[in-house]
Design an enzyme around this catalytic site. Sequence first.
Site, PDB file in Angstrom:
ATOM      1  N   SER B 218      -3.267   3.590  -1.613  1.00 42.67           N
ATOM      2  CA  SER B 218      -2.889   3.068  -0.291  1.00 42.67           C
ATOM      3  C   SER B 218      -2.361   1.659  -0.484  1.00 42.67           C
ATOM      4  CB  SER B 218      -4.075   3.115   0.663  1.00 42.67           C
ATOM      5  OG  SER B 218      -5.202   2.483   0.133  1.00 42.67           O
ATOM      6  N   GLY B 220      -1.209  -0.553   1.863  1.00 42.39           N
ATOM      7  CA  GLY B 220      -1.130  -1.318   3.102  1.00 42.39           C
ATOM      8  C   GLY B 220       0.008  -0.829   3.975  1.00 42.39           C
ATOM      9  N   ALA B 221       0.800  -1.778   4.469  1.00 42.03           N
ATOM     10  CA  ALA B 221       1.884  -1.445   5.410  1.00 42.03           C
ATOM     11  C   ALA B 221       2.943  -0.538   4.786  1.00 42.03           C
ATOM     12  CB  ALA B 221       2.531  -2.728   5.919  1.00 42.03           C
ATOM     13  N   GLY B 223       2.386   2.136   3.141  1.00 43.04           N
ATOM     14  CA  GLY B 223       1.963   3.528   3.168  1.00 43.04           C
ATOM     15  C   GLY B 223       1.291   3.965   1.878  1.00 43.04           C
ATOM     16  N   GLY B 249      -8.001   2.871   5.742  1.00 43.83           N
ATOM     17  CA  GLY B 249      -8.172   3.591   4.479  1.00 43.83           C
ATOM     18  C   GLY B 249      -9.068   4.811   4.647  1.00 43.83           C
ATOM     19  N   ASP B 250     -10.127   4.678   5.454  1.00 40.37           N
ATOM     20  CA  ASP B 250     -11.021   5.811   5.683  1.00 40.37           C
ATOM     21  C   ASP B 250     -10.288   6.923   6.438  1.00 40.37           C
ATOM     22  OD1 ASP B 250     -12.971   4.249   4.473  1.00 40.37           O
ATOM     23  OD2 ASP B 250     -13.701   3.470   6.385  1.00 40.37           O
TER      24      ASP B 250
END
Lengths: 306, 306
Positions: B218, B220-221, B223, B249-250
């Site tokens: 992951s 962040g922004a 993707g 993230g979850d």
Amino acid sequence: MILTVTLNTALDITYRVRSLRPHTSHRVSDVIERPGGKGVNVARVLAALGHEVTVTGFAGGATGRVLRERLADTRGVTDALVPIAGPTRRTIAVVDELSGDTTQLNEPGPQVSPAEWAVLLGSYADLLAAGPSAVALCGSLPPGVPVGAYAGLIRAARTLGVPVLLDTSGEPLRRGVAARPDLIKPNADELAELTGSHDPLRANQDARRRGAQAVVASLGAEGLLAVTPEGRWRAAPPTHVHGNPTGAGDSAVAGLLSGLVEKLPWPERLTHAVALSAATVRAPTAGDFDRAAYEKLLARVSVTAA
Amino acid sequence: MILTVTLNTALDITYRVRSLRPHTSHRVSDVIERPGGKGVNVARVLAALGHEVTVTGFAGGATGRVLRERLADTRGVTDALVPIAGPTRRTIAVVDELSGDTTQLNEPGPQVSPAEWAVLLGSYADLLAAGPSAVALCGSLPPGVPVGAYAGLIRAARTLGVPVLLDTSGEPLRRGVAARPDLIKPNADELAELTGSHDPLRANQDARRRGAQAVVASLGAEGLLAVTPEGRWRAAPPTHVHGNPTGAGDSAVAGLLSGLVEKLPWPERLTHAVALSAATVRAPTAGDFDRAAYEKLLARVSVTAA
């Protein structure tokens, strides 16, 4: 038995972090939980001094259960808290390891219903009927408790001839003072808010005119200023005391109550209160007092006519 | 049934204050409590998507009781947490009203005894024997749990042919990867710590060589970046999404698990994960997802070969 009333009890939580930096994430290295709220702190100190103390006020929810479990482990303190539906608030003290400074986060407290308030009034009347040697009314009011609550509790105690000390702030203090408590113990800010005066001696005298029979103002490192029917005194620790001032005011209240029920002359009461307060600043755990320091300080507090 | 394992569950507490200023006192205007820890968050999102989920891990003390009471109110989530003596940790998120920024205080978690760890292993074996469609192992390890814990849990799942996702960091991630989980979902920092590489594609490939059968990072922004036996893809939301990234993230983990048990092709799994993650950033409450935004985003996530 001394009765302390804490309408807004708290589960006091202390976190140790390296250094608090807003808008970042912190790993807490150490967590300490203990029963709190001013009247509960006063009771713990009184019990440590050998007095039998009963605590009342409200406790509810999971935090209230923890508070009561911990109180049950405190020798000399009897739990007469009234159960309520809402959860007892938490207070979080975040202590920076680097600077020793503390950041405080205080939850507002549970909503108290009119029925729960009525139960407390009944329980308080029963506790007064048992003949306590003194009553201390301490701290803020949780949401739902009428702002004039302390005035009513003061009148009930006075009717039965039980000496009553009030330690609160703002409008509850203003209303409470008008009900003629035996003693109030404001700090400099609380006293200025009550009277409009930043001159402590003038403000103490004004607070007496408003109804308080004796006023003992806590002036931080300068100690206490007392204006009473028997005289006016300043009481100060021997030197500036370094440490954590959390709970120092509550220890002063415990010293004043202890001196009151032991019928000590005012200068001795003030000596005990200042020594306890300074020994609390010195203690490693916030709110506890350092007994050895207390006993040494007793001989070194200066009390002078004001 | 999907099984999520959260060894270090938490009672997540959100405080709203006007503006956090270190070494001052704050009145908290709003208190929100909810069950937390990564695997519990994943379970809540999976349940909201219509899956039956069982949560295991540890819970203890007054905070553990509150956590379990709240879980009991969460439809679609079955509580199989193992009781322990130590108290479940709290996490405190202090949200500034003025800036919207969050300051996080995370307790370390309870000490877990060898006997408690043995009970968890037995309970986990029973839950695996019930034939879950997938297992997710999520978050940090509390004190006392062996650092190789996840490796053992992964091997037990693989022995029974249950697909297993690992979402953790540091040494528990390093040891876990070596046990050949079906999927890991590190963020950029966790991946760089594991592999020593700050180039996501190279790091993903390295993590696969270390044992992970598929790696979804992951970023962040930007993707997700997926390197799998079936191919390599980048999946990104249509525009930069504003809001609170807590729990994003979850939600991505929940999307990946949901796609896995529904046997969707990888590009569709990634689309679900990115849409859920972005819809979580947009939701007003941290960790929840905005269902309308999720459904709109599904059509707008771009998935390209990497």
